[in-house]
Design an enzyme around this catalytic site. Structure first.
Site, PDB file in Angstrom:
ATOM      1  N   ASP A   1       1.889   8.145   7.212  1.00  0.00           N
ATOM      2  CA  ASP A   1       2.581   7.204   6.431  1.00  0.00           C
ATOM      3  C   ASP A   1       2.662   7.567   5.051  1.00  0.00           C
ATOM      4  O   ASP A   1       3.437   8.248   4.434  1.00  0.00           O
ATOM      5  CB  ASP A   1       2.161   6.143   6.750  1.00  0.00           C
ATOM      6  CG  ASP A   1       2.829   4.837   5.955  1.00  0.00           C
ATOM      7  OD1 ASP A   1       3.851   5.073   5.206  1.00  0.00           O
ATOM      8  OD2 ASP A   1       2.236   3.711   5.683  1.00  0.00           O
TER       9      ASP A   1
ATOM     10  N   HIS B   1       8.800  -1.228   9.221  1.00  0.00           N
ATOM     11  CA  HIS B   1       9.162  -2.339   8.199  1.00  0.00           C
ATOM     12  C   HIS B   1       8.172  -1.990   6.961  1.00  0.00           C
ATOM     13  O   HIS B   1       7.452  -1.019   6.945  1.00  0.00           O
ATOM     14  CB  HIS B   1       8.976  -3.516   8.589  1.00  0.00           C
ATOM     15  CG  HIS B   1       7.431  -3.780   9.046  1.00  0.00           C
ATOM     16  ND1 HIS B   1       6.892  -5.053   9.348  1.00  0.00           N
ATOM     17  CD2 HIS B   1       6.398  -2.977   9.514  1.00  0.00           C
ATOM     18  CE1 HIS B   1       5.585  -4.965   9.525  1.00  0.00           C
ATOM     19  NE2 HIS B   1       5.381  -3.708   9.577  1.00  0.00           N
TER      20      HIS B   1
ATOM     21  N   HIS C   1      -3.016  -6.198   2.840  1.00  0.00           N
ATOM     22  CA  HIS C   1      -2.229  -7.236   3.305  1.00  0.00           C
ATOM     23  C   HIS C   1      -2.835  -8.564   3.523  1.00  0.00           C
ATOM     24  O   HIS C   1      -2.116  -9.492   4.196  1.00  0.00           O
ATOM     25  CB  HIS C   1      -1.461  -6.777   4.740  1.00  0.00           C
ATOM     26  CG  HIS C   1      -0.570  -5.638   4.351  1.00  0.00           C
ATOM     27  ND1 HIS C   1      -0.012  -4.599   5.633  1.00  0.00           N
ATOM     28  CD2 HIS C   1      -0.356  -4.750   3.058  1.00  0.00           C
ATOM     29  CE1 HIS C   1       0.529  -3.809   5.011  1.00  0.00           C
ATOM     30  NE2 HIS C   1       0.597  -3.794   3.656  1.00  0.00           N
TER      31      HIS C   1
ATOM     32  N   LYS D   1       9.845   5.082   7.021  1.00  0.00           N
ATOM     33  CA  LYS D   1      10.321   3.837   6.367  1.00  0.00           C
ATOM     34  C   LYS D   1      11.446   4.072   5.254  1.00  0.00           C
ATOM     35  O   LYS D   1      11.300   5.016   4.479  1.00  0.00           O
ATOM     36  CB  LYS D   1       9.137   3.524   5.274  1.00  0.00           C
ATOM     37  CG  LYS D   1       7.958   2.864   6.059  1.00  0.00           C
ATOM     38  CD  LYS D   1       6.881   2.862   5.181  1.00  0.00           C
ATOM     39  CE  LYS D   1       5.724   1.953   5.763  1.00  0.00           C
ATOM     40  NZ  LYS D   1       4.557   2.148   5.051  1.00  0.00           N
TER      41      LYS D   1
ATOM     42  N   SER E   1       1.012  -1.249   0.169  1.00  0.00           N
ATOM     43  CA  SER E   1       0.066   0.079  -0.067  1.00  0.00           C
ATOM     44  C   SER E   1       0.649   1.247  -0.048  1.00  0.00           C
ATOM     45  O   SER E   1       1.226   1.768   1.022  1.00  0.00           O
ATOM     46  CB  SER E   1      -0.972  -0.003   1.176  1.00  0.00           C
ATOM     47  OG  SER E   1      -0.183   0.081   2.418  1.00  0.00           O
TER      48      SER E   1
ATOM     49  N   GLU F   1      -2.852   5.543  12.335  1.00  0.00           N
ATOM     50  CA  GLU F   1      -1.974   5.869  11.063  1.00  0.00           C
ATOM     51  C   GLU F   1      -2.737   6.072   9.899  1.00  0.00           C
ATOM     52  O   GLU F   1      -3.995   5.142   9.811  1.00  0.00           O
ATOM     53  CB  GLU F   1      -1.017   4.910  10.978  1.00  0.00           C
ATOM     54  CG  GLU F   1       0.075   4.989   9.785  1.00  0.00           C
ATOM     55  CD  GLU F   1       0.839   3.799   9.841  1.00  0.00           C
ATOM     56  OE1 GLU F   1       1.300   3.047  10.808  1.00  0.00           O
ATOM     57  OE2 GLU F   1       1.297   3.254   8.542  1.00  0.00           O
TER      58      GLU F   1
ATOM     59  N   LYS G   1       7.391  -0.286  14.489  1.00  0.00           N
ATOM     60  CA  LYS G   1       6.344  -1.135  13.778  1.00  0.00           C
ATOM     61  C   LYS G   1       6.793  -2.169  12.951  1.00  0.00           C
ATOM     62  O   LYS G   1       7.475  -1.885  11.950  1.00  0.00           O
ATOM     63  CB  LYS G   1       5.381  -0.092  12.885  1.00  0.00           C
ATOM     64  CG  LYS G   1       4.033  -0.591  12.828  1.00  0.00           C
ATOM     65  CD  LYS G   1       3.347   0.297  12.025  1.00  0.00           C
ATOM     66  CE  LYS G   1       3.310   0.097  10.597  1.00  0.00           C
ATOM     67  NZ  LYS G   1       1.875   0.558   9.756  1.00  0.00           N
TER      68      LYS G   1
ATOM     69  N   GLU H   1       2.021  -9.472   7.427  1.00  0.00           N
ATOM     70  CA  GLU H   1       2.774  -8.796   8.156  1.00  0.00           C
ATOM     71  C   GLU H   1       3.024  -9.976   9.412  1.00  0.00           C
ATOM     72  O   GLU H   1       3.236  -9.361  10.549  1.00  0.00           O
ATOM     73  CB  GLU H   1       2.523  -7.406   8.703  1.00  0.00           C
ATOM     74  CG  GLU H   1       2.966  -6.547   7.490  1.00  0.00           C
ATOM     75  CD  GLU H   1       2.652  -5.056   7.976  1.00  0.00           C
ATOM     76  OE1 GLU H   1       2.286  -4.812   8.840  1.00  0.00           O
ATOM     77  OE2 GLU H   1       3.188  -4.363   6.935  1.00  0.00           O
TER      78      GLU H   1
ATOM     79  N   ASP I   1      -3.629   1.112  11.630  1.00  0.00           N
ATOM     80  CA  ASP I   1      -3.182   1.840  10.485  1.00  0.00           C
ATOM     81  C   ASP I   1      -4.338   1.450   9.529  1.00  0.00           C
ATOM     82  O   ASP I   1      -4.415   0.352   9.167  1.00  0.00           O
ATOM     83  CB  ASP I   1      -1.958   1.056  10.040  1.00  0.00           C
ATOM     84  CG  ASP I   1      -1.474   1.861   8.443  1.00  0.00           C
ATOM     85  OD1 ASP I   1      -2.265   2.632   8.218  1.00  0.00           O
ATOM     86  OD2 ASP I   1      -0.584   1.386   7.795  1.00  0.00           O
TER      87      ASP I   1
ATOM     88  N   GLU J   1      -4.216  -2.456   9.644  1.00  0.00           N
ATOM     89  CA  GLU J   1      -3.275  -3.079  10.500  1.00  0.00           C
ATOM     90  C   GLU J   1      -4.051  -2.937  12.046  1.00  0.00           C
ATOM     91  O   GLU J   1      -4.544  -1.780  12.155  1.00  0.00           O
ATOM     92  CB  GLU J   1      -2.014  -2.471  10.714  1.00  0.00           C
ATOM     93  CG  GLU J   1      -1.390  -2.764   9.288  1.00  0.00           C
ATOM     94  CD  GLU J   1      -0.165  -1.954   9.238  1.00  0.00           C
ATOM     95  OE1 GLU J   1       0.429  -1.824  10.172  1.00  0.00           O
ATOM     96  OE2 GLU J   1       0.437  -1.928   8.089  1.00  0.00           O
TER      97      GLU J   1
HETATM   98  P1  PGA Z   1       3.062  -1.448   3.045  1.00  0.00           P
HETATM   99  O1  PGA Z   1       2.380  -1.398   4.378  1.00  0.00           O
HETATM  100  O2  PGA Z   1       4.457  -1.810   3.471  1.00  0.00           O
HETATM  101  O3  PGA Z   1       2.610  -2.249   2.371  1.00  0.00           O
HETATM  102  O4  PGA Z   1       3.107   0.204   2.683  1.00  0.00           O
HETATM  103  C1  PGA Z   1       2.831  -0.855   5.774  1.00  0.00           C
HETATM  104  C2  PGA Z   1       2.124   0.259   6.133  1.00  0.00           C
HETATM  105  O5  PGA Z   1       1.010   0.872   5.436  1.00  0.00           O
HETATM  106  O6  PGA Z   1       2.495   0.906   7.240  1.00  0.00           O
HETATM  107 ZN    ZN Z   2       0.930   2.342   6.919  1.00  0.00          ZN
END
Ligand code: PGA
Ligand code: ZN
Length: 426
Positions: A315, A368, A160, A340, A40, A288, A391, A210, A247, A169
């Protein structure tokens, strides 16, 4: 010291997609790094590049990318001093020349940048977290080492998982514990009890990307209720020792200008109202991406309305990009940022963004990606810059547990603080 040799490999990530590993050598030292990949993704992220040759790995192969860029990257980094991370990263950014690293590829650049940090830490006889702590000072990140509060994604939905849950999440934050090890242990016990709860109610206990369970549930409250009863069964106090983080990855449910949630369309204020109801009912301490990455008015409104009780984490909104974070600070959007490394593509730029966040009292959550490898760079990053939160998924799948295991070892070898919720500014 100079870098004598560099080699890239096409390896496999946790979703079975090819990714880049980079090995570099200097004298008797060598280091390896591997890059993650999101599902995402935010539209303004630095761009990974791939071969796009449909005959291999459905177009996701990397052999041709490696062949094309390996020499160019070596030519840049072999001219520089191994300990000058900033200069090396600058050289890589210049070599790429694009705004979003789409020429050389953020995946190639990040693999090199992380391998350089790792090799430099070895050559200076330091642990990676110590080295990161040291170079962070050049960015005015002056912090104590600390062990982060884990945000454990024990129930997966959205992009996911193959279930109808809209939010991506459902995490627990085991905050009310003396140290990192006890916090992680509580989270793991809850994870096992959640499995039992799901089994007893005839839901699947297979896991998502995840490592969290991905039961066929469509109701957000039902998912949260399962988590609450798993906490209770584990003997922990919800709202005192354990908190919930979500999230929502709301860009994924933003369709034709409206948010599609549980079968109904909502505008941003309607969705914010749903969040307000959820935080009244459950001890949710962090949300998030509650809104789409371009819905700046919505972000401003939610931060104003509930930002003093809850971490509002950007994010897809900020994509670890200093310039976009600056915009958010100026208009009061979010009070926390997800970090990230592959969203921005170099170690130096990651530190620049963290520095800006620190100077403006914005919480940093090191994260991650949903597609991961056994690389544990982010564990050292979290400790080295005293991030306060990490996270990195459920305690399941080696790509996730590798990060927790690295933190357990750092915790055991050092007497670093663990602040739980106290480390989080609201
Ligand atoms: P992604 O998901 O690595 O698929 O972007 C993680 C997140 O959205 O925090
Ligand atoms: Zn996110």
């Amino acid at each position: 010291m100079k870098i004598d040799q560099l080699k890239f490999y096409e390896v496999i990530d946790s979703r079975g997609n090819p990714t880049i590993a980079c090995k570099i050598f200097s004298g008797k030292f060598s280091s390896i790094s591997m890059v993650p990949s999101g599902a995402s993704t935010g539209s303004k992220e630095a761009q990974e590049i791939r071969d796009n040759n449909k005959k291999r790995f459905l177009g996701k192969g990397l052999k041709e990318v490696i062949k094309k860029t390996e020499h160019q990257i070596f030519d840049v980094i072999s001219q520089k001093n191994l300990s000058d991370q900033q200069e090396i990263d600058k050289g890589l950014i210049e070599l790429d020349g694009s705004k979003n690293k789409s020429n050389i590829g953020a995946n190639m650049i990040l693999a090199t940048s992380m391998a350089v940090s790792k090799l430099a830490s070895q050559s200076e006889n330091m642990e990676l977290f110590q080295y990161i702590h040291q170079i962070a000072k050049a960015y005015e990140i002056d912090c104590d080492y600390s062990l982060p509060l884990p945000m454990m994604n024990i129930l997966n939905g959205g992009a996911h998982a193959n279930n109808p849950l809209e939010f991506q999440e459902f995490m627990i934050q085991p905050a009310g514990f003396e140290n990192f090890d006890e916090s992680l242990r509580a989270g793991i016990e809850i994870f096992h009890n959640l499995k039992k709860e799901l089994q007893e109610n005839n839901f699947s206990t297979s896991v998502g990307d995840e490592g969290g369970f991905a039961p066929d549930i469509s109701d957000t409250k039902k998912a949260l209720d399962f988590i609450c009863s798993a906490v209770e069964k584990s003997g922990y106090k919800m709202g005192e020792e354990i908190f919930i983080a979500m999230d929502c990855a709301a860009s994924e449910i933003f369709i034709n200008g409206e948010y599609l949630f549980e079968g109904k369309n909502h505008d941003n204020s309607g969705l914010i109202q749903i969040y307000e109801e959820l935080i009244k009912r459950y001890p949710i301490k962090s949300i998030e991406d509650p809104l789409d990455e371009d819905d700046w008015d919505g972000w401003k409104a939610i931060t104003k309305q509930i930002g003093d009780e809850v971490s509002i984490v950007g994010d897809d909104l900020f994509v670890t990009n200093k310039k976009i974070l600056e915009k958010g600070i100026n208009n009061g959007s979010a009070n926390s940022i997800l970090i990230k490394v592959n969203q921005i593509g170099t170690v130096s730029e990651t530190l620049e963004t963290i520095s800006l966040a620190n100077q403006n009292n914005i919480n940093t959550v090191i994260s991650h990606r949903s597609g991961e490898t056994e690389d544990t760079f982010i564990s050292d990053l979290a400790v080295g810059i005293g991030a306060g939160q990490i996270k990195t998924g459920a305690p399941s799948r080696s790509d996730r547990t590798a990060k927790y295991n690295r933190l357990l070892m750092i915790s055991s070898d050092n007497n670093f603080s663990f602040e739980g919720m106290n480390g989080i500014k609201q």
